[in-house]
Design a protein around this motif. Structure first.
Motif, PDB file in Angstrom:
ATOM      1  N   ILE A 221      29.730  25.876  21.951  1.00 48.60           N
ATOM      2  CA  ILE A 221      28.987  26.501  23.042  1.00 48.60           C
ATOM      3  C   ILE A 221      28.108  27.576  22.441  1.00 48.60           C
ATOM      4  O   ILE A 221      28.589  28.458  21.722  1.00 48.60           O
ATOM      5  N   THR A 222      26.811  27.522  22.738  1.00 54.19           N
ATOM      6  CA  THR A 222      25.879  28.527  22.230  1.00 54.19           C
ATOM      7  C   THR A 222      25.088  29.134  23.382  1.00 54.19           C
ATOM      8  O   THR A 222      25.005  28.577  24.475  1.00 54.19           O
ATOM      9  N   ARG A 223      24.518  30.279  23.104  1.00 53.85           N
ATOM     10  CA  ARG A 223      23.558  30.894  24.018  1.00 53.85           C
ATOM     11  C   ARG A 223      22.504  31.609  23.193  1.00 53.85           C
ATOM     12  O   ARG A 223      22.699  31.905  22.012  1.00 53.85           O
ATOM     13  N   GLN A 224      21.369  31.909  23.844  1.00 51.33           N
ATOM     14  CA  GLN A 224      20.319  32.632  23.155  1.00 51.33           C
ATOM     15  C   GLN A 224      20.679  34.102  23.029  1.00 51.33           C
ATOM     16  O   GLN A 224      21.311  34.693  23.913  1.00 51.33           O
ATOM     17  N   ASN A 225      20.280  34.700  21.922  1.00 44.54           N
ATOM     18  CA  ASN A 225      20.548  36.115  21.672  1.00 44.54           C
ATOM     19  C   ASN A 225      19.490  36.961  22.378  1.00 44.54           C
ATOM     20  O   ASN A 225      18.554  37.469  21.772  1.00 44.54           O
ATOM     21  N   THR A 226      19.638  37.094  23.694  1.00 43.72           N
ATOM     22  CA  THR A 226      18.688  37.848  24.507  1.00 43.72           C
ATOM     23  C   THR A 226      19.454  38.825  25.392  1.00 43.72           C
ATOM     24  O   THR A 226      20.650  38.688  25.618  1.00 43.72           O
ATOM     25  N   PHE A 227      18.738  39.815  25.905  1.00 42.80           N
ATOM     26  CA  PHE A 227      19.331  40.718  26.873  1.00 42.80           C
ATOM     27  C   PHE A 227      19.444  40.007  28.219  1.00 42.80           C
ATOM     28  O   PHE A 227      18.558  39.254  28.628  1.00 42.80           O
ATOM     29  N   GLY A 228      20.535  40.237  28.908  1.00 41.59           N
ATOM     30  CA  GLY A 228      20.728  39.624  30.210  1.00 41.59           C
ATOM     31  C   GLY A 228      21.339  38.244  30.098  1.00 41.59           C
ATOM     32  O   GLY A 228      21.520  37.684  29.004  1.00 41.59           O
ATOM     33  N   PRO A 229      21.686  37.640  31.241  1.00 45.89           N
ATOM     34  CA  PRO A 229      22.339  36.326  31.260  1.00 45.89           C
ATOM     35  C   PRO A 229      21.428  35.228  30.720  1.00 45.89           C
ATOM     36  O   PRO A 229      20.203  35.280  30.875  1.00 45.89           O
ATOM     37  N   SER A 230      22.029  34.225  30.095  1.00 47.08           N
ATOM     38  CA  SER A 230      21.289  33.046  29.650  1.00 47.08           C
ATOM     39  C   SER A 230      22.195  31.833  29.767  1.00 47.08           C
ATOM     40  O   SER A 230      23.416  31.937  29.653  1.00 47.08           O
ATOM     41  N   SER A 231      21.588  30.680  30.003  1.00 53.15           N
ATOM     42  CA  SER A 231      22.358  29.442  30.132  1.00 53.15           C
ATOM     43  C   SER A 231      23.071  29.117  28.826  1.00 53.15           C
ATOM     44  O   SER A 231      22.653  29.535  27.740  1.00 53.15           O
ATOM     45  N   LEU A 232      24.164  28.354  28.942  1.00 53.79           N
ATOM     46  CA  LEU A 232      24.955  27.967  27.779  1.00 53.79           C
ATOM     47  C   LEU A 232      24.706  26.501  27.450  1.00 53.79           C
ATOM     48  O   LEU A 232      24.576  25.665  28.347  1.00 53.79           O
ATOM     49  N   LEU A 233      24.625  26.192  26.183  1.00 54.93           N
ATOM     50  CA  LEU A 233      24.414  24.830  25.716  1.00 54.93           C
ATOM     51  C   LEU A 233      25.672  24.346  25.018  1.00 54.93           C
ATOM     52  O   LEU A 233      26.197  25.017  24.130  1.00 54.93           O
ATOM     53  N   VAL A 234      26.166  23.167  25.421  1.00 56.27           N
ATOM     54  CA  VAL A 234      27.335  22.550  24.803  1.00 56.27           C
ATOM     55  C   VAL A 234      26.857  21.456  23.845  1.00 56.27           C
ATOM     56  O   VAL A 234      26.071  20.585  24.230  1.00 56.27           O
TER      57      VAL A 234
END
Length: 299
Positions: A221-234
């Motif tokens: 499971i990854t997410r973008q390194n950004t401020f605030g919520p971001s979608s997760l990629l499996v």
């Protein structure tokens, strides 16, 4: 701690009167080790017996049962003027508690790094994988519980044992500075050969969770390194093969895979409600009770 009955209703399984800060469930599925109110407790669900194993004024974290359920490895934080920080081993039957890996460099003050944490038992030998944190970096090492020899594996953010006794690790181990691209690799503590690369992580991607779902596949499971919520990629990451994107899920906190990787559970917000997603049907469910959940484990 809470679990779910066959009808889907949650119920409490521990008699703790205070907050549980960290825990583990024994391989037999019945014994639970947890830290609450400055004590490490052992609860036998079958006999409904609660035993205080250790009391400590320093924070205790990450209790982990050995494969046979007779020992518990855990870490103790180093605090000023205390020599107790490091990895401890509690032998339940012998009622023996020993510091097996002390924090701090040899001959230095106890408040100096490395600080050891997050012990994980090997699947095939009497050894622990531990994380070593410095002032600016983190690394992984293997601790031989028989000889207390420490074998450094290198600078990484995190890692875990594979079922064959090797270790999968990821990240650069750099806690400061500009994010850098890194890799997910396989390490062999026995041969100490060069790492085997599995998957390259772009510099703007963070690993939220990684597990082994069978002998030949990891789920990521990854997410973008950004401020605030971001979608997760499996992502499916074959140990020998090409990674494949599987599905995305909305932002959740502390995502956790089911053992087969088909479900992902998490929290709606920090100390929030439990939510889980099923990959096959792309469906989700949110529970309104219990509230203020701190951590999740699939069983």
């Amino acid at each position: 701690m809470w679990t779910f009955a066959d009808d889907g209703n949650p119920f409490s399984i521990t008699p703790a009167t205070g907050d549980i800060t960290t825990y583990d469930i024994a391989p037999n599925g019945q014994d639970i080790a947890y830290v609450s109110q400055d004590q490490l407790w052992l609860y036998d669900q079958t006999a409904e017996e609660l035993t205080s194993l250790v009391e400590s004024s320093e924070p205790m974290r990450s209790p982990r049962f050995s494969r046979d359920g007779t020992r518990i490895a855990y870490s103790v934080d180093t605090v000023e003027n205390s020599p107790n920080g490091g990895i401890w081993l509690m032998s339940i039957n012998e009622d023996e508690n020993i510091l097996i890996l002390a924090n701090g460099a040899t001959g230095s003050e106890v408040v100096s790094p490395p600080f050891y944490s997050q012990p994980q038992w090997a699947p095939n030998i009497n050894a622990l994988l531990v994380k070593a944190s410095g002032s600016e970096t983190t690394s992984l090492s293997v601790l031989d519980v028989n000889t207390l020899e420490v074998v450094p594996l290198g600078q990484y953010d995190d890692g875990f044992w594979l079922s064959d006794g090797r270790v999968v690790a990821w990240g650069t181990g750099l806690g400061i500075g500009t994010p850098q691209a890194s890799e997910i690799v396989i390490l062999d503590p026995n041969t100490q050969q060069d790492p085997i690369p599995l998957f390259t992580l772009p510099e703007d991607i963070i690993v939220e969770r990684l597990i082994q779902v069978d002998a030949n596949e990891l789920r990521l499971i990854t997410r973008q390194n950004t401020f605030g919520p971001s979608s997760l990629l499996v992502v499916s990451v074959p140990i020998n093969g090409t990674p494949e994107r599987l599905f995305t899920i909305p932002p959740i906190i502390n995502p956790v895979f089911s053992e087969n990787g088909d479900f992902v559970a998490g929290l709606t917000h920090p100390n929030g409600n439990l939510v889980w997603y099923e990959s096959e049907t792309a469906s989700q469910q949110i529970l309104t009770f219990p509230t203020d959940i701190g951590d999740i484990i699939w069983r």
